[in-house]
Design a protein around this motif. Structure first.
Motif, PDB file in Angstrom:
ATOM      1  N   VAL A 259       2.509 -11.600  -6.178  1.00 12.42           N
ATOM      2  CA  VAL A 259       2.829 -10.859  -4.954  1.00 12.42           C
ATOM      3  C   VAL A 259       1.576 -10.244  -4.337  1.00 12.42           C
ATOM      4  O   VAL A 259       1.297 -10.417  -3.147  1.00 12.42           O
ATOM      5  CB  VAL A 259       3.890  -9.775  -5.227  1.00 12.42           C
ATOM      6  CG1 VAL A 259       4.162  -8.960  -3.968  1.00 12.42           C
ATOM      7  CG2 VAL A 259       5.182 -10.407  -5.735  1.00 12.42           C
ATOM      8  N   LEU A 260       0.800  -9.526  -5.145  1.00 19.60           N
ATOM      9  CA  LEU A 260      -0.418  -8.903  -4.621  1.00 19.60           C
ATOM     10  C   LEU A 260      -1.577  -9.890  -4.556  1.00 19.60           C
ATOM     11  O   LEU A 260      -2.570  -9.635  -3.864  1.00 19.60           O
ATOM     12  CB  LEU A 260      -0.812  -7.695  -5.490  1.00 19.60           C
ATOM     13  CG  LEU A 260       0.214  -6.553  -5.577  1.00 19.60           C
ATOM     14  CD1 LEU A 260      -0.326  -5.416  -6.436  1.00 19.60           C
ATOM     15  CD2 LEU A 260       0.583  -6.042  -4.191  1.00 19.60           C
ATOM     16  N   GLY A 261      -1.473 -11.001  -5.295  1.00 23.05           N
ATOM     17  CA  GLY A 261      -2.528 -12.007  -5.273  1.00 23.05           C
ATOM     18  C   GLY A 261      -3.796 -11.563  -5.957  1.00 23.05           C
ATOM     19  O   GLY A 261      -4.874 -12.096  -5.690  1.00 23.05           O
ATOM     20  N   ARG A 262      -3.680 -10.621  -6.871  1.00 24.33           N
ATOM     21  CA  ARG A 262      -4.853 -10.082  -7.577  1.00 24.33           C
ATOM     22  C   ARG A 262      -4.491  -9.950  -9.050  1.00 24.33           C
ATOM     23  O   ARG A 262      -3.897  -8.955  -9.469  1.00 24.33           O
ATOM     24  CB  ARG A 262      -5.255  -8.720  -7.015  1.00 24.33           C
ATOM     25  CG  ARG A 262      -5.589  -8.741  -5.534  1.00 24.33           C
ATOM     26  CD  ARG A 262      -5.740  -7.335  -4.972  1.00 24.33           C
ATOM     27  NE  ARG A 262      -6.743  -6.557  -5.656  1.00 24.33           N
ATOM     28  CZ  ARG A 262      -7.025  -5.289  -5.362  1.00 24.33           C
ATOM     29  NH1 ARG A 262      -6.360  -4.672  -4.388  1.00 24.33           N
ATOM     30  NH2 ARG A 262      -7.954  -4.634  -6.021  1.00 24.33           N
ATOM     31  N   GLN A 263      -4.857 -10.941  -9.882  1.00 26.11           N
ATOM     32  CA  GLN A 263      -4.500 -10.911 -11.294  1.00 26.11           C
ATOM     33  C   GLN A 263      -5.060  -9.671 -11.978  1.00 26.11           C
ATOM     34  O   GLN A 263      -4.435  -9.087 -12.855  1.00 26.11           O
ATOM     35  CB  GLN A 263      -5.008 -12.170 -11.996  1.00 26.11           C
ATOM     36  CG  GLN A 263      -4.348 -12.421 -13.342  1.00 26.11           C
ATOM     37  CD  GLN A 263      -2.858 -12.665 -13.217  1.00 26.11           C
ATOM     38  OE1 GLN A 263      -2.410 -13.415 -12.362  1.00 26.11           O
ATOM     39  NE2 GLN A 263      -2.071 -12.015 -14.065  1.00 26.11           N
ATOM     40  N   ALA A 314       5.892  -3.887  -1.551  1.00 26.06           N
ATOM     41  CA  ALA A 314       4.724  -4.589  -2.095  1.00 26.06           C
ATOM     42  C   ALA A 314       4.347  -5.831  -1.305  1.00 26.06           C
ATOM     43  O   ALA A 314       3.160  -6.169  -1.193  1.00 26.06           O
ATOM     44  CB  ALA A 314       4.978  -4.954  -3.557  1.00 26.06           C
ATOM     45  N   ARG A 315       5.303  -6.520  -0.721  1.00 30.23           N
ATOM     46  CA  ARG A 315       4.994  -7.773  -0.025  1.00 30.23           C
ATOM     47  C   ARG A 315       4.363  -7.547   1.346  1.00 30.23           C
ATOM     48  O   ARG A 315       3.719  -8.453   1.882  1.00 30.23           O
ATOM     49  CB  ARG A 315       6.261  -8.622   0.129  1.00 30.23           C
ATOM     50  CG  ARG A 315       6.821  -9.150  -1.173  1.00 30.23           C
ATOM     51  CD  ARG A 315       7.758 -10.329  -0.925  1.00 30.23           C
ATOM     52  NE  ARG A 315       7.028 -11.451  -0.332  1.00 30.23           N
ATOM     53  CZ  ARG A 315       7.616 -12.541   0.166  1.00 30.23           C
ATOM     54  NH1 ARG A 315       8.946 -12.621   0.180  1.00 30.23           N
ATOM     55  NH2 ARG A 315       6.902 -13.519   0.676  1.00 30.23           N
ATOM     56  N   VAL A 316       4.545  -6.349   1.925  1.00 32.38           N
ATOM     57  CA  VAL A 316       4.064  -6.129   3.292  1.00 32.38           C
ATOM     58  C   VAL A 316       3.030  -5.018   3.392  1.00 32.38           C
ATOM     59  O   VAL A 316       2.295  -4.943   4.382  1.00 32.38           O
ATOM     60  CB  VAL A 316       5.249  -5.811   4.228  1.00 32.38           C
ATOM     61  CG1 VAL A 316       6.185  -7.012   4.316  1.00 32.38           C
ATOM     62  CG2 VAL A 316       6.016  -4.581   3.768  1.00 32.38           C
ATOM     63  N   ALA A 317       2.950  -4.157   2.387  1.00 38.28           N
ATOM     64  CA  ALA A 317       2.049  -3.007   2.450  1.00 38.28           C
ATOM     65  C   ALA A 317       0.729  -3.325   1.761  1.00 38.28           C
ATOM     66  O   ALA A 317       0.650  -4.231   0.924  1.00 38.28           O
ATOM     67  CB  ALA A 317       2.710  -1.792   1.800  1.00 38.28           C
ATOM     68  N   PRO A 318      -0.330  -2.593   2.090  1.00 37.42           N
ATOM     69  CA  PRO A 318      -1.596  -2.754   1.373  1.00 37.42           C
ATOM     70  C   PRO A 318      -1.419  -2.430  -0.112  1.00 37.42           C
ATOM     71  O   PRO A 318      -0.557  -1.618  -0.475  1.00 37.42           O
ATOM     72  CB  PRO A 318      -2.523  -1.725   2.054  1.00 37.42           C
ATOM     73  CG  PRO A 318      -1.889  -1.456   3.372  1.00 37.42           C
ATOM     74  CD  PRO A 318      -0.422  -1.596   3.174  1.00 37.42           C
ATOM     75  N   PRO A 319      -2.210  -3.050  -0.988  1.00 36.96           N
ATOM     76  CA  PRO A 319      -2.078  -2.779  -2.417  1.00 36.96           C
ATOM     77  C   PRO A 319      -2.181  -1.295  -2.772  1.00 36.96           C
ATOM     78  O   PRO A 319      -1.518  -0.827  -3.700  1.00 36.96           O
ATOM     79  CB  PRO A 319      -3.242  -3.571  -3.026  1.00 36.96           C
ATOM     80  CG  PRO A 319      -3.474  -4.684  -2.066  1.00 36.96           C
ATOM     81  CD  PRO A 319      -3.204  -4.108  -0.711  1.00 36.96           C
ATOM     82  N   GLY A 320      -2.987  -0.536  -2.008  1.00 39.49           N
ATOM     83  CA  GLY A 320      -3.132   0.886  -2.300  1.00 39.49           C
ATOM     84  C   GLY A 320      -1.812   1.643  -2.234  1.00 39.49           C
ATOM     85  O   GLY A 320      -1.580   2.591  -2.994  1.00 39.49           O
ATOM     86  N   VAL A 321      -0.937   1.236  -1.319  1.00 40.28           N
ATOM     87  CA  VAL A 321       0.377   1.875  -1.207  1.00 40.28           C
ATOM     88  C   VAL A 321       1.202   1.599  -2.457  1.00 40.28           C
ATOM     89  O   VAL A 321       1.881   2.484  -2.985  1.00 40.28           O
ATOM     90  CB  VAL A 321       1.113   1.375   0.055  1.00 40.28           C
ATOM     91  CG1 VAL A 321       2.537   1.921   0.093  1.00 40.28           C
ATOM     92  CG2 VAL A 321       0.345   1.771   1.309  1.00 40.28           C
ATOM     93  N   VAL A 322       1.124   0.373  -2.950  1.00 39.73           N
ATOM     94  CA  VAL A 322       1.860   0.016  -4.170  1.00 39.73           C
ATOM     95  C   VAL A 322       1.309   0.797  -5.367  1.00 39.73           C
ATOM     96  O   VAL A 322       2.071   1.304  -6.198  1.00 39.73           O
ATOM     97  CB  VAL A 322       1.770  -1.501  -4.424  1.00 39.73           C
ATOM     98  CG1 VAL A 322       2.553  -1.878  -5.689  1.00 39.73           C
ATOM     99  CG2 VAL A 322       2.293  -2.270  -3.232  1.00 39.73           C
ATOM    100  N   PHE A 323      -0.011   0.899  -5.444  1.00 39.78           N
ATOM    101  CA  PHE A 323      -0.612   1.653  -6.544  1.00 39.78           C
ATOM    102  C   PHE A 323      -0.166   3.116  -6.516  1.00 39.78           C
ATOM    103  O   PHE A 323       0.117   3.719  -7.555  1.00 39.78           O
ATOM    104  CB  PHE A 323      -2.139   1.571  -6.476  1.00 39.78           C
ATOM    105  CG  PHE A 323      -2.685   0.175  -6.624  1.00 39.78           C
ATOM    106  CD1 PHE A 323      -1.993  -0.784  -7.364  1.00 39.78           C
ATOM    107  CD2 PHE A 323      -3.886  -0.187  -6.016  1.00 39.78           C
ATOM    108  CE1 PHE A 323      -2.497  -2.078  -7.502  1.00 39.78           C
ATOM    109  CE2 PHE A 323      -4.392  -1.471  -6.151  1.00 39.78           C
ATOM    110  CZ  PHE A 323      -3.693  -2.419  -6.894  1.00 39.78           C
ATOM    111  N   ALA A 324      -0.084   3.697  -5.312  1.00 34.82           N
ATOM    112  CA  ALA A 324       0.357   5.086  -5.188  1.00 34.82           C
ATOM    113  C   ALA A 324       1.811   5.242  -5.633  1.00 34.82           C
ATOM    114  O   ALA A 324       2.176   6.227  -6.298  1.00 34.82           O
ATOM    115  CB  ALA A 324       0.188   5.563  -3.745  1.00 34.82           C
TER     116      ALA A 324
END
Length: 441
Positions: A259-263, A314-324
């Motif tokens: 989803v994030l494309g970052r292993q 997670a699919r539409v927001a920047p990864p930082g939002v998911v991390f938060a």
């Protein structure tokens, strides 16, 4: 030594060190085993979920038996500590073998290797975990001291989850392929062994208390435990939340890579999840002292659910939002470990005073069986969600997934766990034990 109200700090730390072993075993298979089966051995998601679930289901049956056995163990070191060492060593060895499947020429033969050694390791874990969790009810008779004892345990647990959860993917990726999983398994086995030795040595001065197993068969005692309303409410709450946590653990690697494309985001997600717990566990303990354990548990659960729901973007927001959002999950998770772990020995101790029979081992056997069931069902449920979304298994990893699979990963990591946590609060409302009931029952 008899149970006391206040414990020396060295005993609290020594007891908490057992969470190094339980944290590593509770975290890494939930995080790494499903991807190992689907992306290295080429096992379809649904069958991989079955393989992950079966050994844990075995523990559900075995845990009450392990509690009964430890209740009836006679040893100068107490009924629990001998099991920490014997079962703990077997746990470490078995863990390394789970991820060490050789090239057998058949993916199903290799899956059979995983299943066999995971089953053996789960058996060893039952005989380590159940006596370990039973100890606090016998070490202290104080309502608040049990919270302080659990504060150390949860803080060390949180550190271990971060260490194991963050480093396991890094070790795998650094070596690569199946060799990476083998190397990771050996390193995590050494971490487990360290926790076992520290817990065994660190509790040698811990009070043992009076251990007089209740009369009757295991079935009789399980029937009595089942009638304990407060314990039943607490257990149901905790099992549903363990199911939610299991879903999120199983989804980390998929969310990061697909989803994030970052292993490498697997490690970041784990730091976000556990980092707040390292800082806020003592704060949750103070919250419990001010407003009570049940109210504190409710508040922590709401925070956890809010964070999980936030990860739905997670699919539409920047990864930082998911991390938060995952960091907010970590804030709630710390409290959702401190409070139930401190409430369990309260329920067991109240039962012992009312009946004159110590069933702490049976109580904790049923408790850890429920926890194991929840954590086992989590990856299984997530695997069903993957299968429903059309996830494509492979033997090389990195396969492009259909849009439906990406949606399934996101929902299985976020809204599903959030709903389970909120559902669990319906049962928590029925829990009634407070400081007055525990200290003066």
């Amino acid at each position: 030594m008899t149970a006391t109200e206040s414990l020396p700090r060295r005993v609290r730390i020594g007891y908490g060190s057992g969470s190094v072993a339980t944290g590593a075993f509770g975290t890494v298979p939930g995080l790494m085993l499903l991807p190992y089966l689907t992306d290295q051995l080429g096992i379809a998601a649904l069958w991989a979920g079955v393989i992950v679930f079966l050994p844990k289901a075995w523990d559900v049956v075995l845990n009450p038996v392990a509690g009964r056995v430890s209740d009836r163990t006679t040893d100068a070191r107490g009924p629990r500590r001998p099991w920490l060492l014997k079962a703990g060593i077997a746990l470490a060895i078995g863990f390394a073998l789970i991820f060490a499947a050789p090239e057998l020429g058949s993916r199903w033969a290799e899956a059979g290797w995983v299943l066999a050694f995971f089953l053996a390791t789960a058996t060893a874990y039952a005989f380590f975990q159940v006596p370990y969790v039973a100890m606090p009810a016998e070490m202290t008779s104080s309502y608040d001291e049990r919270t302080r004892l659990m504060t150390w345990r949860v803080a060390i647990l949180a550190f271990t989850i971060m260490l194991a959860g963050a480093s396991a993917p890094l070790i795998r990726d650094a070596v690569g392929g199946r060799g990476g999983y083998r190397a990771m398994g050996v390193v995590m086995a050494l971490v487990i062994l360290l926790g076992v030795i520290l817990a065994y040595r660190g509790t040698r001065a811990a009070p043992v208390g009076a251990v007089e197993p209740g009369a009757g068969s295991l079935r009789d005692q399980l029937r009595i435990v089942a009638t304990a309303r407060d314990f039943r409410a607490l257990l149901t709450t905790f099992v549903l939340q363990a199911l939610a946590t299991g879903c999120m653990l199983a989804g980390v690697d998929y969310l990061a890579g697909d989803v994030l494309g970052r292993q490498g985001a697997s490690t970041i997600l784990f730091v976000c999840f556990v980092g707040p717990a390292l800082l806020l566990t003592p704060l949750w303990a103070r919250v419990g002292e001010r407003i009570g354990k049940r109210q504190g548990y409710t508040l922590a659960s709401l925070v956890l659910a809010a964070g999980a729901a936030g990860a739905a973007v997670a699919r539409v927001a920047p990864p930082g939002v998911v991390f938060a959002a995952v960091a907010l999950v970590g804030v709630g998770y710390a409290g959702c470990q401190v409070f139930p772990m401190a409430m369990l020995p309260d329920a067991a101790a109240v039962d012992a005073r009312r009946t004159g029979s110590n069933r702490a081992g049976v109580y904790t056997g049923v408790w850890t069986a429920g926890e194991t069931l929840g954590l086992a069902l989590g990856p299984g449920v997530f695997a069903v969600v993957l299968a429903a979304g059309g996830y494509v298994a492979s033997t090389t990893g990195g396969t492009d997934q259909p849009d439906s699979a990406l949606t399934a990963i996101t929902l299985g990591f976020s809204l599903l766990p959030a709903a389970l946590v909120l559902l669990s609060l319906l049962w928590l409302r029925s829990y009634t034990l407070d400081a007055e009931a525990v200290d003066h029952d």
